[in-house]
Design an enzyme around this catalytic site. Structure first.
Site, PDB file in Angstrom:
ATOM      1  N   HIS A 474      -7.846  55.017  88.584  1.00 48.93           N
ATOM      2  CA  HIS A 474      -7.608  54.289  87.339  1.00 48.93           C
ATOM      3  C   HIS A 474      -6.160  53.825  87.180  1.00 48.93           C
ATOM      4  CE1 HIS A 474     -11.258  56.725  85.668  1.00 48.93           C
ATOM      5  NE2 HIS A 474     -11.631  55.707  86.419  1.00 48.93           N
TER       6      HIS A 474
HETATM    7  C1  LIG Z   1     -13.492  53.539  94.012  1.00 54.71           C
HETATM    8  C2  LIG Z   1     -13.349  53.229  92.548  1.00 54.71           C
HETATM    9  C3  LIG Z   1     -14.147  53.880  91.617  1.00 54.71           C
HETATM   10  C4  LIG Z   1     -14.033  53.598  90.264  1.00 54.71           C
HETATM   11  N1  LIG Z   1     -14.926  54.130  89.384  1.00 54.71           N
HETATM   12  C5  LIG Z   1     -14.950  53.688  88.107  1.00 54.71           C
HETATM   13  C6  LIG Z   1     -15.999  54.047  87.237  1.00 54.71           C
HETATM   14  O1  LIG Z   1     -16.949  54.740  87.599  1.00 54.71           O
HETATM   15  N2  LIG Z   1     -15.960  53.570  85.958  1.00 54.71           N
HETATM   16  C7  LIG Z   1     -14.935  52.790  85.502  1.00 54.71           C
HETATM   17  O2  LIG Z   1     -14.930  52.428  84.324  1.00 54.71           O
HETATM   18  N3  LIG Z   1     -13.920  52.448  86.315  1.00 54.71           N
HETATM   19  C8  LIG Z   1     -13.920  52.839  87.615  1.00 54.71           C
HETATM   20  N4  LIG Z   1     -12.951  52.412  88.459  1.00 54.71           N
HETATM   21  C9  LIG Z   1     -11.838  51.613  87.911  1.00 54.71           C
HETATM   22  C10 LIG Z   1     -12.216  50.183  87.541  1.00 54.71           C
HETATM   23  O3  LIG Z   1     -13.181  49.677  88.424  1.00 54.71           O
HETATM   24  C11 LIG Z   1     -10.947  49.330  87.533  1.00 54.71           C
HETATM   25  O4  LIG Z   1     -10.051  49.829  86.556  1.00 54.71           O
HETATM   26  C12 LIG Z   1     -11.202  47.869  87.200  1.00 54.71           C
HETATM   27  O5  LIG Z   1     -12.207  47.345  88.027  1.00 54.71           O
HETATM   28  C13 LIG Z   1      -9.904  47.068  87.372  1.00 54.71           C
HETATM   29  O6  LIG Z   1     -10.151  45.745  87.029  1.00 54.71           O
HETATM   30  P1  LIG Z   1      -9.056  44.626  87.313  1.00 54.71           P
HETATM   31  O7  LIG Z   1      -9.658  43.334  86.887  1.00 54.71           O
HETATM   32  O8  LIG Z   1      -7.768  45.041  86.729  1.00 54.71           O
HETATM   33  O9  LIG Z   1      -8.840  44.644  88.905  1.00 54.71           O
HETATM   34  P2  LIG Z   1      -9.912  44.462  90.060  1.00 54.71           P
HETATM   35  O10 LIG Z   1     -11.290  44.612  89.563  1.00 54.71           O
HETATM   36  O11 LIG Z   1      -9.464  45.344  91.178  1.00 54.71           O
HETATM   37  O12 LIG Z   1      -9.762  42.930  90.463  1.00 54.71           O
HETATM   38  C14 LIG Z   1      -8.660  42.355  91.093  1.00 54.71           C
HETATM   39  C15 LIG Z   1      -9.180  41.234  91.985  1.00 54.71           C
HETATM   40  O13 LIG Z   1      -8.106  40.386  92.345  1.00 54.71           O
HETATM   41  C16 LIG Z   1      -8.182  40.088  93.728  1.00 54.71           C
HETATM   42  N5  LIG Z   1      -6.815  39.806  94.162  1.00 54.71           N
HETATM   43  C17 LIG Z   1      -5.760  40.649  94.147  1.00 54.71           C
HETATM   44  N6  LIG Z   1      -4.661  40.027  94.588  1.00 54.71           N
HETATM   45  C18 LIG Z   1      -5.013  38.751  94.877  1.00 54.71           C
HETATM   46  C19 LIG Z   1      -4.309  37.619  95.377  1.00 54.71           C
HETATM   47  N7  LIG Z   1      -3.001  37.684  95.653  1.00 54.71           N
HETATM   48  N8  LIG Z   1      -5.008  36.471  95.568  1.00 54.71           N
HETATM   49  C20 LIG Z   1      -6.321  36.399  95.285  1.00 54.71           C
HETATM   50  N9  LIG Z   1      -7.038  37.443  94.820  1.00 54.71           N
HETATM   51  C21 LIG Z   1      -6.384  38.599  94.612  1.00 54.71           C
HETATM   52  C22 LIG Z   1      -8.761  41.360  94.328  1.00 54.71           C
HETATM   53  O14 LIG Z   1      -9.300  41.139  95.611  1.00 54.71           O
HETATM   54  C23 LIG Z   1      -9.791  41.744  93.283  1.00 54.71           C
HETATM   55  O15 LIG Z   1     -11.026  41.126  93.514  1.00 54.71           O
HETATM   56  C24 LIG Z   1     -13.036  52.674  89.819  1.00 54.71           C
HETATM   57  C25 LIG Z   1     -12.225  52.022  90.750  1.00 54.71           C
HETATM   58  C26 LIG Z   1     -12.381  52.279  92.099  1.00 54.71           C
HETATM   59  C27 LIG Z   1     -11.504  51.537  93.080  1.00 54.71           C
END
Ligand SMILES: Cc1cc2nc3c(=O)[nH]c(=O)nc-3n(C[C@H](O)[C@H](O)[C@H](O)COP(=O)(O)OP(=O)(O)OC[C@H]3O[C@@H](n4cnc5c(N)ncnc54)[C@H](O)[C@@H]3O)c2cc1C
Length: 539
Positions: A474
């Site tokens: 997280h």
């Molecule tokens: C293994 C795991 C288990 C988890 N379990 C849970 C759970 O059970 N329940 C829960 O609520 N949360 C869980 N989480 C946490 C939750 O999924 C994350 O907090 C949330 O998905 C983050 O969202 P975000 O949009 O900030 O980033 P992300 O969903 O990580 O999205 C970022 C995106 O940007 C893309 N990206 C990054 N840099 C670039 C770039 N320079 N150019 C183009 N694209 C780029 C990445 O490839 C990715 O697709 C878990 C996370 C993980 C990794």
């Protein structure tokens, strides 16, 4: 700098098609009035195991869908490096996460508001949680139906989970059938972002529908390498795709949704960050912002492993060909059984002391066991109960190690660097043991394998945490929202002192929420999209 002549022009460019990015792409294109480019470094979400909830365990180390980051050596964890998986695929981490649907506590958001962030109290954000949600149990004051994010119950109760919930009650904690309900405290089953036994990532819930719109362009395998500026105003993005460098221009805004590691990395690569760090890598400074990449927070989890007295755990299914076939058939025919469960089945939120006004630890009760997250399951009946501190005080950072966008940044959460965190983790382990030694649970425990009964003193429990703790995935707060000197975005998620640039993802959380983070990120993106559209209308 590549020539920008002939660059495609959009109203909005969203970097990252993760939990937040897919929500933004959907909401910003819904009216048909705005052209949006969604850039994603990963590929399509066709991998079979993405869509089967249990497949979560198969994606920890799969470079086809995962950035496979790890931390720098952690000083308070005997210099161990902790794995940090992150989704690199449409849906981002919502395509590889454990599916648990938890919002945190109302007090988390009220605290954000008290820090000065107008519009972010629980009453303010609740409509966005409800708007996003399609709650299988129906609508009420706290839950919504008809939204793009499907939320469902675990498909069936499990003997061990029932024992855990009974044991928590025997230890004096209430049963709780809705951790996103009026109170979070107690033990019960988690709900999942799933529908009919299939994962409901934001790529499935939000992007699939939006991709049919002619005003949305989705570029996959496209790594954003730099934000382009005119003075201090963002005007576009440089990105790499198919071995070539491209430029896209934004007449409206550039929106970073790359997550808590990649959004600050891209800002630093583009000249927005601590000037000294940027100059040390030969990067011209656009805006000297000390806070970009700082304040990294994460939930550290410590897992207690048990050997079970009966062959009723998932280990027994996975390790038997006959049981595997049966489980596969049950899932294929009815979408039920072990393949339909996420990271934790049951769990709870508890207060380790009278001083805590609300739960300060979360327990994940997991009906399988292996040595570490994602490792092979034990060849004997086993299960795990883990504890994580919900509101850590330790703060770390994300800092580029090179000016090359393909190089991972340095990630250092600095787990357990706060004495308060060390105390809560030890208290949490003692609380968990108190539950696990109640009669309802002990009949299923052949032995506590790790840390083992010899580990009893506070010092030994802390030592166990130092040597075995991992993350519960997280990371947040590296582009923190606020109005103080090191805050990165304001309450409308605009990068302070820089024009046409917002950050909308987990990195803006002022403090990590007291639960799993996906639901909060979806809420942030729902609210962020609305603010962008409001600001466009006001111009
Ligand atoms: C293994 C795991 C288990 C988890 N379990 C849970 C759970 O059970 N329940 C829960 O609520 N949360 C869980 N989480 C946490 C939750 O999924 C994350 O907090 C949330 O998905 C983050 O969202 P975000 O949009 O900030 O980033 P992300 O969903 O990580 O999205 C970022 C995106 O940007 C893309 N990206 C990054 N840099 C670039 C770039 N320079 N150019 C183009 N694209 C780029 C990445 O490839 C990715 O697709 C878990 C996370 C993980 C990794």
């Amino acid at each position: 700098m590549p020539a920008t002549n002939g660059a495609e022009t959009f109203d909005y460019i969203v970097v990252g098609a993760g939990s937040a990015g897919c929500v933004l792409a959907n909401r910003l294109t819904a009216s048909g009035r705005h052209r949006v480019l969604l850039l994603e470094a990963g590929g399509h979400d066709r991998h079979l195991w993405i869509h089967i909830p249990l497949g979560y365990g198969k994606l920890f180390a799969d470079a086809r869908v995962n950035w496979l980051y790890s931390t720098e050596p952690e000083p308070e964890l005997h210099n161990r490096q902790v794995i940090q998986p992150r989704g690199k695929v449409l849906g981002g981490s919502s395509s590889i996460n454990g599916l648990l649907y938890l919002r945190g506590q109302p007090e988390d958001y009220d605290h954000w508001r008290q820090l000065g962030n107008k519009g972010w109290s629980f009453d303010d954000v609740l409509p966005y949680f409800r708007r996003a949600e399609h709650q299988e149990r129906g609508e009420d004051a706290l839950h919504g139906v008809g939204g793009p994010l499907a939320v469902s119950n675990v498909c069936e109760p499990h003997t061990l989970c029932e024992a855990f919930i009974d044991a928590a009650q025997q230890a004096g904690f209430p049963r709780n059938d809705d951790f996103n309900g009026p109170t979070q405290e107690g033990a019960g089953y988690f709900q999942l972002t799933a529908k009919n036994g299939r994962r409901w990532s934001t790529a499935v819930g939000y992007l699939r529908q939006a991709r049919r719109r002619p005003n949305l362009k989705v570029a996959t395998n496209a790594l954003a390498s730099r934000i382009l500026f005119e003075g201090r105003r963002a005007i576009g993005i440089e990105y790499r795709q198919d071995g070539a460098t491209h430029v896209a221009k934004a007449t409206g805004e550039v929106i970073l949704a790359g997550g808590a590691f990649n959004s600050p990395q891209l800002m630093q690569l583009s000249g927005v960050g601590p000037a000294k760090l940027l100059r040390s890598h030969g990067i011209d400074v656009v805006a000297d912002m000390a806070g970009v990449g700082e304040d990294l927070q994460d939930h550290l989890q410590v897992r207690i492993q048990y050997r079970c007295t009966e062959p009723i755990t998932m280990n027994d299914v996975i390790n038997s060909f006959r049981h595997r076939v049966y489980a596969g058939l049950r899932y294929a025919l009815f979408r039920k059984g072990l393949l339909a469960i996420g990271a934790g089945y049951a769990g709870g939120f508890f207060r380790t002391s009278e001083q805590a006004a609300t739960p300060d630890v979360q327990v994940h009760f997991i009906i399988f066991s292996g040595e570490t997250s994602g490792a092979a399951l034990h060849p004997f009946p086993g299960f795990i109960a883990s504890v994580c501190q919900l509101r850590p005080e330790s703060r770390g950072f994300v800092r580029i190690k090179s000016a090359d966008p393909a190089q991972a940044p340095a990630i250092q959460p600095r787990y357990l660097t706060s004495a308060f965190d060390r105390d809560v983790v030890v208290a949490g382990l003692k609380l968990l043991r108190r539950i696990m030694t109640q009669p309802a649970m002990t009949r299923y425990i052949a032995e506590e394998r790790k840390p083992g009964p010899q580990v009893t003193s506070d010092a030994d429990l802390l030592e166990f945490a130092r040597s075995a703790a991992t993350t519960v995935f997280h990371p947040t707060s590296t582009c923190r929202m606020g109005s103080d000197d090191t805050a990165v975005v304001d309450e409308r998620l605009r990068v302070r002192g820089v024009g046409n640039l917002r950050v909308i993802d987990a990195s803006i959380m002022p403090t990590v929420v007291s639960g799993n983070t996906n639901a909060a990120v979806v809420m942030i993106a729902e609210k962020g999209a609305e603010m962008i559209l409001q600001d466009a209308r006001a111009q």
